[in-house]
Design a protein around this motif. Structure first.
Motif, short mmCIF file in Angstrom:
data_model
loop_
_atom_site.label_atom_id
_atom_site.label_comp_id
_atom_site.label_asym_id
_atom_site.label_seq_id
_atom_site.Cartn_x
_atom_site.Cartn_y
_atom_site.Cartn_z
N GLU A 222 2.35 1.48 -5.25
CA GLU A 222 2.69 0.17 -4.72
C GLU A 222 1.51 -0.49 -4.02
OE1 GLU A 222 5.43 -1.24 -5.34
OE2 GLU A 222 6.65 0.41 -6.08
N GLY A 223 0.54 0.27 -3.57
CA GLY A 223 -0.57 -0.32 -2.85
C GLY A 223 -1.71 0.67 -2.69
N SER A 232 2.44 5.28 3.96
CA SER A 232 2.62 3.86 3.66
C SER A 232 4.08 3.46 3.82
CB SER A 232 2.16 3.54 2.23
OG SER A 232 3.03 4.17 1.29
#
Length: 256
Positions: A222-223, A232
């Motif tokens: 996701e990131g 995260s």
């Protein structure tokens, strides 16, 4: 006012989940450990550091993925559909404050499931059943799903089961509707991490289930933090979801 035992049990289950899931779960041993520091320092430090470690594990991609891997099945293969007679889409909650939609609407989790259910309906021509009640009041989730299907996807469900409060009731009440229509095999649409528990419930209700999972959380990137395997927000949510499902499976075993 009539006493509603099932509703009471529903809220007791919700209260228990608050205590047994993040973010409160790791805070409890930390708080207890700090309280014990003066009288039993070693035990207090063990509890406090253990809670901190647990909090860290539940927000880090690697450990979270280990929790998710046994839960999430592979994608549906169209050849497995066979003689399924319907597509069942499970609700996953709603947004009560959605002024841009005139009040209530389905939340993003329900929308993820509904989108895939609509896609399958177009590809297979099978009728749709949406299931989900209103345990917290207001409009039933299934009614909101039916409205979204019509307004956003141009489809109408054949069945709307709007009285259930949890996955087991989703299964029992949906199975009753489908048996009346002579349907005994379904495509079941829910999040991949929820599929194992949902499939158990629907099979226990007497249906032959073909898993049609969507929205995998395991191994999702996701990131930047996830790619670097750092703690995260997306890993924290996936950890909560995974632990929720494991506790749900345990509850199923204990209630048999």
């Amino acid at each position: 006012m009539d006493f509603d035992l099932p509703l009471l049990l529903f809220w007791l289950k919700k209260l228990a989940s608050v205590l047994l899931l993040p973010p409160l779960l790791p805070l409890l041993p930390i708080a207890l450990g700090l309280l014990l520091l003066r009288r039993r320092r070693r035990l207090g430090l063990t509890l406090a550091w253990g809670g901190l470690l647990l909090a860290l594990l539940l927000v880090t991609p690697g450990p979270v993925n280990r929790l998710l891997t046994p839960l999430e099945p592979p994608p549906l293969e169209m050849a497995a559909i066979g003689d399924a007679g319907a597509i069942v889409v499970l609700a996953a909650g709603k947004r009560q404050n959605a002024p841009e939609y005139g009040g209530e609407t389905i939340n993003r989790l329900s929308l993820e499931r509904l989108r895939y259910g609509a896609r399958l309906a177009r590809e297979t021509g099978l009728p749709l059943l949406v299931t989900g009640g209103a345990p917290t009041g207001g409009l039933a989730e299934a009614d909101l799903m039916a409205a979204s299907l019509q307004q956003d996807f141009g489809l109408a469900p054949r069945w709307v089961e709007n009285a259930s409060r949890d996955t087991r009731q989703n299964a029992e009440l949906s199975a009753a509707l489908l048996r009346e229509a002579g349907i005994h095999k379904v495509l079941l649409v829910t999040h991949a991490a929820h599929m194992r528990r949902a499939q158990e419930a629907f099979e226990a209700a007497g249906l032959d289930v073909v898993a049609a999972p969507t929205a995998w959380l395991g191994q999702a990137v996701e990131g930047a933090e996830d790619r670097l395997h750092l703690p995260s927000a997306s890993a924290a949510y996936a950890g909560w979801f995974a632990l929720h499902e494991w506790l749900g499976l345990l509850a199923y075993r204990l209630s048999r």
